[in-house]
Every structure is written in C-alpha cells, then in structure tokens.
Design a protein around this motif. Structure first.
Motif, PDB file in Angstrom:
ATOM      1  N   ALA A 129       0.848  -1.290   0.047  1.00 16.27           N
ATOM      2  CA  ALA A 129      -0.067   0.125   0.078  1.00 16.27           C
ATOM      3  C   ALA A 129       0.936   1.312  -0.077  1.00 16.27           C
ATOM      4  O   ALA A 129       0.464   2.258  -0.984  1.00 16.27           O
ATOM      5  CB  ALA A 129      -0.931  -0.043   1.433  1.00 16.27           C
ATOM      6  N   VAL A 130       1.977   1.133   0.605  1.00 21.12           N
ATOM      7  CA  VAL A 130       2.853   2.413   0.608  1.00 21.12           C
ATOM      8  C   VAL A 130       3.455   2.514  -0.648  1.00 21.12           C
ATOM      9  O   VAL A 130       3.498   3.819  -1.172  1.00 21.12           O
ATOM     10  CB  VAL A 130       4.108   2.011   1.419  1.00 21.12           C
ATOM     11  N   THR A 131       3.731   1.257  -1.404  1.00 16.95           N
ATOM     12  CA  THR A 131       4.163   1.473  -2.613  1.00 16.95           C
ATOM     13  C   THR A 131       3.182   2.160  -3.756  1.00 16.95           C
ATOM     14  O   THR A 131       3.132   3.030  -4.556  1.00 16.95           O
ATOM     15  CB  THR A 131       4.664   0.300  -3.323  1.00 16.95           C
ATOM     16  N   GLY A 132       1.940   1.673  -3.258  1.00 15.99           N
ATOM     17  CA  GLY A 132       0.810   2.247  -4.349  1.00 15.99           C
ATOM     18  C   GLY A 132       0.533   3.705  -3.949  1.00 15.99           C
ATOM     19  O   GLY A 132      -0.007   4.382  -5.192  1.00 15.99           O
TER      20      GLY A 132
ATOM     21  N   PRO B  64       4.209  10.252  -6.695  1.00 17.98           N
ATOM     22  CA  PRO B  64       4.628  11.467  -7.479  1.00 17.98           C
ATOM     23  C   PRO B  64       4.108  11.343  -8.865  1.00 17.98           C
ATOM     24  O   PRO B  64       3.869  12.460  -9.507  1.00 17.98           O
ATOM     25  CB  PRO B  64       6.161  11.300  -7.459  1.00 17.98           C
ATOM     26  N   ALA B  65       4.053  10.185  -9.492  1.00 18.21           N
ATOM     27  CA  ALA B  65       3.616  10.094 -10.779  1.00 18.21           C
ATOM     28  C   ALA B  65       2.279  10.611 -11.100  1.00 18.21           C
ATOM     29  O   ALA B  65       1.767  11.207 -12.096  1.00 18.21           O
ATOM     30  CB  ALA B  65       3.818   8.734 -11.444  1.00 18.21           C
ATOM     31  N   TYR B  66       1.246  10.341 -10.003  1.00 15.89           N
ATOM     32  CA  TYR B  66      -0.170  10.617 -10.072  1.00 15.89           C
ATOM     33  C   TYR B  66      -0.223  12.408 -10.016  1.00 15.89           C
ATOM     34  O   TYR B  66      -0.867  12.945 -10.843  1.00 15.89           O
ATOM     35  CB  TYR B  66      -0.969  10.265  -9.090  1.00 15.89           C
TER      36      TYR B  66
ATOM     37  N   GLU C 283      -8.756   4.132  -7.382  1.00 15.74           N
ATOM     38  CA  GLU C 283      -8.633   3.013  -8.074  1.00 15.74           C
ATOM     39  C   GLU C 283      -7.131   3.063  -8.680  1.00 15.74           C
ATOM     40  O   GLU C 283      -6.497   1.824  -8.658  1.00 15.74           O
ATOM     41  CB  GLU C 283      -9.485   3.208  -9.691  1.00 15.74           C
ATOM     42  N   ALA C 284      -6.614   4.023  -8.878  1.00 17.44           N
ATOM     43  CA  ALA C 284      -4.966   4.293  -9.044  1.00 17.44           C
ATOM     44  C   ALA C 284      -4.138   3.642  -8.047  1.00 17.44           C
ATOM     45  O   ALA C 284      -3.317   2.691  -8.318  1.00 17.44           O
ATOM     46  CB  ALA C 284      -4.532   5.455  -9.276  1.00 17.44           C
TER      47      ALA C 284
END
Length: 266
Positions: free
Chosen positions: A163-166, A172-174, A250-251
């Motif tokens: 979840a941390v990764t997500g 930053p990409a979002y 969702e992302a």
C-alpha cells in the motif's frame, strides 16, 4: 550515525544511481564524514561521474567490509548484491529496493540483519517520505539515522508496504499527471505554455507546502477556498462529474495490487 571501526567504513552504499547518490549527498550535507562512506558502483562511467558529485567519498567497483550497508540497486541485481554483503559479514543491510520482501533479503544476507525501506523520488531533494520495517528497535534507530536525509520516516509492518508503494511510491507520478493536465488546461484557456506550466507547478507545490505547514487538512483547506456558487465550486463539480476522486482510489488500489504481484514474483 554509523561510524567506522577497525579501518572499515561506517556505511557502504551499493548502487550509485539516483537514490543511492541522493542518500549519500544528504548524509554529507548533514555532517557525515565522507571518509566513513563508500559507494559501490559497477559501471566505470558512473564511477567517474560520482567522483565529481561526491567529493571525498571513495567510489569502488566491488563491495567491502563495513559497519552497515544500504542496497540501492535494481531489484534484478538484488540477490548477488545482498549475498556479497552477507559473505563479507556486514552486520546490517538496509534495502531501499521496491518489491523485494524481507524474508528474501534475510535469506540472501545470511547472519546479518536485513531491514527494508520504501522511499519515494521526492527523497532526491530531502522532501520524501519513507516507510521502514525489519530488525530490532536498535536496528531501526540505525536505519533512521541513515534515511533521515531523504525526508520523513514512518515505521510500518511489512504487510503494509504494498500500500505504501501504491500511494507514496507511485504517488509522485499521479501528482505529475495532475500538473500536466492543469498545464494543458491553462493553454487551452489561452495562457502561454510556459506561464501555464509555472502556474500549475507552483500551485501544486504551494498547496503541498501549505498542507504540511498549515493547520488545515486537505478537506478543510479545500472548503476554505471554495465559495458557494463560485469558480472553484464550478471546477470541483466538473471533477466530481468525471469521478476524479474515484479514479485516484482506483489508481492506488491498482498500484498496490501490482506491487504485491511483483513482490511474489521474485
């Protein structure tokens, strides 16, 4: 801070890429003795570059004995790097690699203590957030000292790392996608592109700073700048019609699921 003993460096950083270099640069800025640091980088061209970027730090092609080590290589190179450190008897090995679980790290490191951290790219300027797990309280205190230059740290159980990764790892990409969209919207509304880019970037950066340093959370700050029937309310209504909030939910869920798949696939 880790210090050298018996002629061994206090900290070995395996991997001279962006994250490893950012970590070493941050340690130097916070007063770490460059003589206590060694960066291990296999690529000769990169070793030459690092010599100029990190004055006083020894740059080597192969690992050596040290009081502790950080592994900042690509996950595909994780096993040989960790096994080499285990063979050298390095007592603490801290991984900042995505998708490599503690159990696998511990098996590769052998008798040494394995710890795992998940930083994000904002750590390159000391504004990141890093999750940490593994080891004893003493081991994690050591890791905290090493990771402090990257920004804020949180300790979490490893089963929360996907979840941390997500969220923060991919986050930053979002945010960059939001900036890109705002920039394009400004251009479509008639602004010069460079002006639109500056407005979009500074708006996102400033809002983040305000949330960190102010007293209002995101919901409260949003309410403060949204007048009933005003321009912001009209814009937010358009975003809600397009299900922008649901898209971000969702992302993060999709990135979290993918992180779990990658961790299980090594």
């Amino acid at each position: 801070m880790p210090v050298s003993e018996g002629g061994r460096p206090g900290l070995l950083v395996v991997g001279g890429g962006a994250m490893g270099t950012a970590l070493v640069g941050g340690l130097l800025r916070t007063g770490f003795d460059p003589g206590d640091l060694v960066v291990v980088e296999q690529r000769a061209e990169r070793r030459h570059e690092l010599g100029g970027l990190l004055p006083g730090v020894r740059i080597e092609a192969v690992p050596e004995e040290a009081e502790g080590a950080v592994v900042a290589v690509k996950p595909a190179d994780a096993e040989p790097a960790c096994r080499a450190l285990g063979a050298l008897g390095v007592p603490r090995v801290l991984s900042v690699m995505a998708g490599v679980p503690l159990a696998r790290l511990a098996a590769w490191v052998g008798p040494g203590t394995a710890l795992r951290a998940m930083p994000n790219v904002c750590g390159l300027i000391g504004e990141g957030v890093t999750a940490l797990c593994g080891g004893s309280a003493e081991d994690r205190a050591w890791a905290r000292q090493v990771l402090e230059p990257l920004g804020e740290l949180v300790e979490l159980p490893e089963d929360r790392f996907d979840a941390v990764t997500g969220l923060s790892g991919s986050g930053p990409a979002y945010v960059c996608l939001v900036v890109e969209a705002l920039e394009e919207a400004g251009v479509l509304a008639g602004l010069p592109r460079e002006v639109s880019r500056r407005l979009a970037t500074r708006t996102v950066a400033g809002t983040g700073r305000l949330l960190l340093e102010g007293t209002a959370d995101a919901a409260a700050l949003r309410a403060q700048v949204t007048s009933p029937g005003g321009t912001t309310a009209a814009g937010l209504a358009a975003l809600e019609r397009r299900a922008a909030r649901a898209a971000f939910l969702e992302a993060v869920a999709a990135a979290t699921a993918r992180a779990a798949e990658l961790a299980g696939g090594h």
